[in-house]
Design a protein around this motif. Structure first.
Motif, PDB file in Angstrom:
ATOM      1  N   GLU A 175       0.799  -1.239   0.000  1.00 22.02           N
ATOM      2  CA  GLU A 175       0.000   0.000   0.000  1.00 22.02           C
ATOM      3  C   GLU A 175       0.835   1.295   0.000  1.00 22.02           C
ATOM      4  OE1 GLU A 175      -3.227   0.067  -0.395  1.00 22.02           O
ATOM      5  OE2 GLU A 175      -3.280   2.243  -0.272  1.00 22.02           O
ATOM      6  N   LYS A 184      -6.234  10.384  -0.789  1.00 25.07           N
ATOM      7  CA  LYS A 184      -6.941   9.292  -1.459  1.00 25.07           C
ATOM      8  C   LYS A 184      -7.257   9.596  -2.925  1.00 25.07           C
ATOM      9  CE  LYS A 184     -10.495   5.974  -0.341  1.00 25.07           C
ATOM     10  NZ  LYS A 184     -11.834   5.827   0.215  1.00 25.07           N
ATOM     11  N   SER A 185      -7.643  10.831  -3.196  1.00 25.47           N
ATOM     12  CA  SER A 185      -8.037  11.164  -4.568  1.00 25.47           C
ATOM     13  C   SER A 185      -6.863  11.110  -5.548  1.00 25.47           C
ATOM     14  CB  SER A 185      -8.684  12.552  -4.603  1.00 25.47           C
ATOM     15  OG  SER A 185      -7.738  13.518  -4.197  1.00 25.47           O
ATOM     16  N   ARG A 187      -4.534   8.631  -5.504  1.00 21.41           N
ATOM     17  CA  ARG A 187      -3.984   7.268  -5.474  1.00 21.41           C
ATOM     18  C   ARG A 187      -3.447   6.817  -6.833  1.00 21.41           C
ATOM     19  NH1 ARG A 187      -4.875   3.274  -1.773  1.00 21.41           N
ATOM     20  NH2 ARG A 187      -4.680   1.829  -3.497  1.00 21.41           N
TER      21      ARG A 187
END
Ligand SMILES: [Zn+2]
Length: 436
Positions: A175, A184-185, A187
């Motif tokens: 990860e 997160k946006s 990734r």
């Protein structure tokens, strides 16, 4: 009916190819003789004198002292030089060149550079490796979505010039890749650059994906500093099992002792970096035949870094701190009987041709007490053996590819100057560098 057409088509193609092959071999058969004043016997780590190498097309046909050269035979006279098999850089990132002053080089290459420009720049850098005498590289990630495969194919088909490439595709990693704390946006940024696996099944499929895309070797990250996540031993075991099933070696980025120990326990074939390995882990590596690629920095390159970043601290003390640790680890690895392979890991812009900067890895090992001929053996025969190519690459013997270089000077007593004094580079029977 369809089957019949397919059969005829295949048969037709077969005949076409076999005629082409015959026609090609009749037309191309070119014989060259190289006179080597000194010749490096990479398998035994010895220097031989006054040998002749007979080359037919792209292969070495014969090596010996009494080879008869016909009257009008084509001769390359390297009798004033030391002739060696082409060097192998076991750890490159041709698709990456980070600016030392750049705080977010990853964002620069992934968000702004784009695949097309990135691979074109990689092609230009590849040429510098060849000109520096590296006729083969293992490119180990940081290469976008299989751009390394694209460059390898372009070189092999003659579209662009460079060393033989053995490539890994993206690093298989846990990860977050090597980027901690990405929102997160965003990734996708790391997902484009790495193959991220979430569990054992994912790990198994990652290997299949890489094999499918044309990877020659599997590169994993046993730890991902500066990111704190890591693969589990079970995930690494699954990767190794699957990779070996497809006859692919697995090498692991592992910097600390725990990461190295876990990767070795999982069955990897090589360890990249291994800055902090304990004697216990080195003993395990030697026992299991796991090779180490110490990607150390030479003193001249440390000085370059200090200059470029305008380092204000005590340069001598900083360099000594790093070099003492490198040397201690390298010497303990050699003492434990671990196979050392050469790998530059050169992805930083030292404001010089990148392949030239990469050659500093050989100087780094010498600074750390390794003998010149042992370094050359690591960079030729042993690196080829790791890839199960010791009869084709990293050696000058009958049947091997004609990947041959020559240097001016004394490799044994003036290694750091001589190894940079390249006068001749031949890859696959073709000459790329020839200085008088
Ligand atoms: Zn690397």
């Amino acid at each position: 009916m369809k089957e019949q057409i397919k059969y005829l088509l295949v048969l037709g193609l077969f005949f076409l190819f076999s005629t082409l092959t015959v026609a090609q071999s009749i037309e191309k058969c070119e014989i060259t003789f190289i006179k080597a004043g000194k010749l490096f016997d990479s398998e035994n780590g010895k220097i031989l004198t006054n040998y002749i190498i007979k080359i037919e097309d792209n292969k070495i046909k014969e090596v010996g002292k009494d080879i008869l050269i016909p009257k009008n035979g084509k001769v390359i006279d390297l009798s004033a030089y030391t002739v060696l098999p082409g060097l192998i850089d076991g750890h490159t990132h041709l698709m990456t060149l980070d600016n030392l002053k750049d705080e977010y080089p990853m964002a620069e290459k992934v968000l702004f550079e784009g695949d097309a420009l990135r691979v074109l720049r990689g092609a230009k850098r590849a040429k510098t490796w060849l000109e520096a005498g590296f006729t083969t590289v293992r490119d180990l990630g940081d290469s976008g979505p299989f751009l390394d495969v694209a460059l390898k194919n372009a070189i092999n088909e003659g579209t662009t010039v460079g060393p033989r490439m053995f490539v890994s595709g993206p690093i298989i990693i846990s990860e977050g890749g090597q980027v901690p704390g990405l929102i997160k946006s965003q990734r996708e940024v790391v997902e484009d650059e790495y193959t991220i696996v979430k569990n054992v099944d994912d790990a198994i499929n990652a290997v299949r994906i890489h094999v499918n895309y044309g990877a020659d070797i599997i590169k994993i990250a046993a730890n991902n500093s500066p990111n704190n996540t890591s693969l589990t031993i079970d995930e690494m075991k699954a990767i190794v099992k699957m990779a070996h099933r497809y006859d692919k070696k697995v090498t692991a980025h592992a910097t600390n002792d725990l990461a190295v120990w876990e990767a070795v326990t999982a069955g990897v074939d090589g360890i990249e970096h291994g800055y902090q390995i304990s004697d216990t882990t080195l003993t395990l590596m030697a026992k299991k035949g796991v090779a180490l690629v110490p990607t150390d920095i030479s003193k001249p390159l440390f000085n370059k870094i200090y200059d470029i970043v305008d380092y204000k601290g005590d340069k001598a003390a900083a360099m000594k701190w790093s070099k003492d640790r490198y040397q201690d680890r390298l010497q303990r690895a050699i003492k434990a009987g671990v196979t050392i392979l050469t790998g530059s890991d050169n992805y930083l812009d030292f404001e010089m041709p990148q392949g030239e900067a990469a050659k500093n890895i050989l100087i780094a090992y010498e600074e750390e007490g390794m003998k010149p001929l042992d370094i050359l053996k690591s960079s030729t025969y042993l690196s080829a053996k790791f890839m199960a190519k010791e009869n084709e690459l990293g050696t000058i013997k009958e049947g091997a590819f004609a990947d041959i270089i020559a240097v001016k000077g004394d490799v044994e007593n003036d290694f750091s100057n001589t190894i940079f004094n390249i006068v001749f580079v031949m890859k696959n029977g073709e000459i790329y560098v020839k200085k008088e």
